[in-house]
Write a protein that holds these residues in place. Structure first.
Motif, PDB file in Angstrom:
ATOM      1  N   ALA A  48       0.818  -1.206   0.000  1.00 12.71           N
ATOM      2  CA  ALA A  48       0.000   0.000   0.000  1.00 12.71           C
ATOM      3  C   ALA A  48       0.855   1.260   0.000  1.00 12.71           C
ATOM      4  N   MET A  49       2.001   1.223   0.672  1.00 15.23           N
ATOM      5  CA  MET A  49       2.854   2.410   0.794  1.00 15.23           C
ATOM      6  C   MET A  49       3.561   2.764  -0.499  1.00 15.23           C
ATOM      7  N   THR A  50       3.900   1.778  -1.306  1.00 16.53           N
ATOM      8  CA  THR A  50       4.667   2.035  -2.519  1.00 16.53           C
ATOM      9  C   THR A  50       3.911   3.003  -3.420  1.00 16.53           C
ATOM     10  N   GLY A  51       4.515   4.155  -3.645  1.00 17.98           N
ATOM     11  CA  GLY A  51       3.859   5.179  -4.446  1.00 17.98           C
ATOM     12  C   GLY A  51       4.225   6.566  -3.945  1.00 17.98           C
ATOM     13  N   ILE A  52       3.399   7.549  -4.278  1.00 20.90           N
ATOM     14  CA  ILE A  52       3.679   8.951  -4.001  1.00 20.90           C
ATOM     15  C   ILE A  52       2.646   9.493  -3.027  1.00 20.90           C
ATOM     16  N   TRP A  53       3.128  10.106  -1.943  1.00 18.08           N
ATOM     17  CA  TRP A  53       2.236  10.581  -0.894  1.00 18.08           C
ATOM     18  C   TRP A  53       2.570  12.024  -0.525  1.00 18.08           C
ATOM     19  N   GLN A  54       1.579  12.725   0.024  1.00 20.88           N
ATOM     20  CA  GLN A  54       1.771  14.100   0.465  1.00 20.88           C
ATOM     21  C   GLN A  54       1.099  14.287   1.822  1.00 20.88           C
ATOM     22  N   ASP A  55       1.811  14.992   2.735  1.00 14.67           N
ATOM     23  CA  ASP A  55       1.216  15.229   4.047  1.00 14.67           C
ATOM     24  C   ASP A  55       0.566  16.605   4.107  1.00 14.67           C
ATOM     25  N   SER A  56       0.006  16.937   5.254  1.00  9.25           N
ATOM     26  CA  SER A  56      -0.752  18.180   5.391  1.00  9.25           C
ATOM     27  C   SER A  56       0.124  19.419   5.253  1.00  9.25           C
ATOM     28  N   ALA A  57       1.431  19.280   5.477  1.00  8.16           N
ATOM     29  CA  ALA A  57       2.359  20.410   5.342  1.00  8.16           C
ATOM     30  C   ALA A  57       2.766  20.631   3.888  1.00  8.16           C
ATOM     31  N   GLY A  58       2.345  19.729   3.007  1.00  8.96           N
ATOM     32  CA  GLY A  58       2.699  19.832   1.600  1.00  8.96           C
ATOM     33  C   GLY A  58       3.944  19.060   1.231  1.00  8.96           C
ATOM     34  N   ASP A  59       4.589  18.427   2.222  1.00 10.78           N
ATOM     35  CA  ASP A  59       5.783  17.633   1.939  1.00 10.78           C
ATOM     36  C   ASP A  59       5.408  16.387   1.148  1.00 10.78           C
ATOM     37  N   ILE A  60       6.288  15.995   0.231  1.00 13.69           N
ATOM     38  CA  ILE A  60       6.007  14.897  -0.690  1.00 13.69           C
ATOM     39  C   ILE A  60       6.991  13.751  -0.442  1.00 13.69           C
ATOM     40  N   TYR A  61       6.488  12.531  -0.450  1.00 11.71           N
ATOM     41  CA  TYR A  61       7.331  11.353  -0.265  1.00 11.71           C
ATOM     42  C   TYR A  61       7.001  10.312  -1.328  1.00 11.71           C
ATOM     43  N   GLY A  62       8.054   9.744  -1.897  1.00 11.93           N
ATOM     44  CA  GLY A  62       7.904   8.605  -2.778  1.00 11.93           C
ATOM     45  C   GLY A  62       8.545   7.398  -2.125  1.00 11.93           C
ATOM     46  N   PHE A  63       7.774   6.333  -1.913  1.00  8.14           N
ATOM     47  CA  PHE A  63       8.296   5.095  -1.336  1.00  8.14           C
ATOM     48  C   PHE A  63       8.430   4.073  -2.455  1.00  8.14           C
ATOM     49  N   TYR A  64       9.629   3.473  -2.574  1.00  7.95           N
ATOM     50  CA  TYR A  64       9.926   2.632  -3.729  1.00  7.95           C
ATOM     51  C   TYR A  64      10.094   1.163  -3.358  1.00  7.95           C
ATOM     52  N   LYS A  65      10.127   0.339  -4.396  1.00  8.79           N
ATOM     53  CA  LYS A  65      10.098  -1.111  -4.219  1.00  8.79           C
ATOM     54  C   LYS A  65      11.335  -1.649  -3.502  1.00  8.79           C
ATOM     55  N   ASP A  66      12.445  -0.913  -3.526  1.00 10.62           N
ATOM     56  CA  ASP A  66      13.669  -1.398  -2.887  1.00 10.62           C
ATOM     57  C   ASP A  66      13.823  -0.856  -1.470  1.00 10.62           C
ATOM     58  N   ASN A  67      12.737  -0.356  -0.890  1.00  9.85           N
ATOM     59  CA  ASN A  67      12.738   0.196   0.465  1.00  9.85           C
ATOM     60  C   ASN A  67      13.560   1.472   0.607  1.00  9.85           C
ATOM     61  N   SER A  68      13.687   2.211  -0.476  1.00 10.75           N
ATOM     62  CA  SER A  68      14.255   3.548  -0.386  1.00 10.75           C
ATOM     63  C   SER A  68      13.127   4.555  -0.541  1.00 10.75           C
ATOM     64  N   ALA A 255      15.807   5.698  -5.154  1.00 12.24           N
ATOM     65  CA  ALA A 255      15.692   7.103  -4.775  1.00 12.24           C
ATOM     66  C   ALA A 255      16.807   7.944  -5.373  1.00 12.24           C
ATOM     67  N   VAL A 256      17.975   7.345  -5.576  1.00 14.90           N
ATOM     68  CA  VAL A 256      19.102   8.066  -6.165  1.00 14.90           C
ATOM     69  C   VAL A 256      18.778   8.485  -7.596  1.00 14.90           C
ATOM     70  N   ALA A 257      18.135   7.598  -8.358  1.00 15.50           N
ATOM     71  CA  ALA A 257      17.781   7.921  -9.738  1.00 15.50           C
ATOM     72  C   ALA A 257      16.749   9.046  -9.794  1.00 15.50           C
ATOM     73  N   VAL A 258      15.754   8.999  -8.915  1.00 14.96           N
ATOM     74  CA  VAL A 258      14.714  10.027  -8.899  1.00 14.96           C
ATOM     75  C   VAL A 258      15.298  11.370  -8.490  1.00 14.96           C
ATOM     76  N   GLN A 259      16.080  11.375  -7.417  1.00 15.14           N
ATOM     77  CA  GLN A 259      16.671  12.620  -6.950  1.00 15.14           C
ATOM     78  C   GLN A 259      17.649  13.189  -7.962  1.00 15.14           C
ATOM     79  N   GLY A 260      18.389  12.308  -8.625  1.00 20.13           N
ATOM     80  CA  GLY A 260      19.366  12.763  -9.616  1.00 20.13           C
ATOM     81  C   GLY A 260      18.718  13.482 -10.777  1.00 20.13           C
ATOM     82  N   LEU A 261      17.642  12.912 -11.302  1.00 22.96           N
ATOM     83  CA  LEU A 261      16.969  13.547 -12.429  1.00 22.96           C
ATOM     84  C   LEU A 261      16.344  14.881 -12.008  1.00 22.96           C
ATOM     85  N   LYS A 262      15.724  14.919 -10.845  1.00 22.34           N
ATOM     86  CA  LYS A 262      15.109  16.153 -10.360  1.00 22.34           C
ATOM     87  C   LYS A 262      16.177  17.243 -10.201  1.00 22.34           C
ATOM     88  N   TYR A 263      17.300  16.860  -9.605  1.00 28.26           N
ATOM     89  CA  TYR A 263      18.375  17.838  -9.406  1.00 28.26           C
ATOM     90  C   TYR A 263      18.872  18.384 -10.741  1.00 28.26           C
TER      91      TYR A 263
END
Length: 272
Positions: A48-68, A255-263
């Motif tokens: 259920a967690m795997t995917g993209i989530w946002q909290d009430s403060a607007g912070d965004i989290y992506g939880f991935y299949k390799d537990n990163s 997470a390294v691949a996602v952060q790298g492309l965003k950066y």
């Protein structure tokens, strides 16, 4: 982002030597592992967690299949990444999130632990304080704003597709990140130098078994990149791009691949 190179180097090393940590409330780690070996609740929460989530403060989290995970803290205007683990004592499911330090290392001091519960009726994840059992945060599925500047959905969706990532350096000292899905039909390559100039190839990948090469067809530019793959004795990979040089990479977190492309896209200059 601060300490970009240190973070990449440290995270790459951490991926090879760090195992998922048990929650701090677990008195006996081995016993906890035995208790959760056949626990369906952990598997259900993980799926259920795997995917993209946002909290009430607007912070965004992506939880991935390799537990990163990769997150963006809005008020602090910073990106965060790390690893997470789930465990259960038979009654509660605990989520432990280890955040990477500035040098890319992982330690127990930079870790947050919550009890997590799926609220299927409201389609949210509820996080509770492990001591008081008070609700501390609610995560809901992230929805892009449609604003041209809102690239979060694109980055995080890519992370949801990926199942493996390798990171390292080219012969010229550039950061090289390669990631793909299970069958290699979706691949991403990012090369970025110390001037934040970058080249990326993102799209369908094909593997030539006879020549042991991978070809990635970029969906946007319609250009292709082909490289040979050699497994080294130390479990690193050498990716040979012919006249373009080669890169030596080792296993890293998605997470390294996602952060790298965003950066790269938000801070770098794309090279033709």
């Amino acid at each position: 982002m601060k300490n970009w190179k240190k973070l990449m180097a440290g995270f790459c090393a951490a991926a090879m030597v760090t195992s998922m940590v048990a929650p701090v409330w677990a008195a006996d780690e081995e016993a906890a592992e035995e208790d959760t070996a056949d626990d369906g609740d952990v598997a259900d929460v993980s799926e259920a967690m795997t995917g993209i989530w946002q909290d009430s403060a607007g912070d965004i989290y992506g939880f991935y299949k390799d537990n990163s995970f990769f997150g963006q803290w809005v008020e602090e205007e910073t990106d965060v990444l790390g690893v997470y683990s789930l465990a259960s004592d038979g009654e509660y499911t605990a989520l432990a999130m280890q955040f990477a330090n500035d040098d890319g290392t992982l330690d127990d001091e930079n870790m947050e632990t919550y009890l997590v519960q799926i609220n299927e009726e409201e389609n949210v994840l509820e996080l509770y304080d492990p001591d008081s059992l008070e609700l501390t945060a609610t995560l809901e599925p992230y929805e892009a704003t449609g604003d041209e500047a809102d690239y979060n959905q694109t980055y995080q969706d890519m992370g949801d597709l990926l199942t493996e990532c390798y990171s390292g350096q080219t012969e010229a000292g550039e950061t090289f990140i390669y990631a793909s899905n299970d069958d290699g039909t979706f691949c991403s390559v990012l090369v970025i130098n110390d001037q934040d100039e970058f080249v990326s190839f993102i799209g369908e990948g094909t593997f030539d078994e006879e020549n042991n090469t991978v070809t990635i067809d970029d969906e946007v530019s319609e250009m292709s990149l082909t490289f040979g793959v050699t497994l080294n004795d130390d479990n690193t990979l050498t990716l040979d791009m012919g006249d373009l040089g080669s890169a030596t990479v080792e296993e890293a977190f998605i997470a390294v691949a996602v952060q790298g492309l965003k950066y790269a896209v938000e801070n770098g200059t794309e090279m033709n």
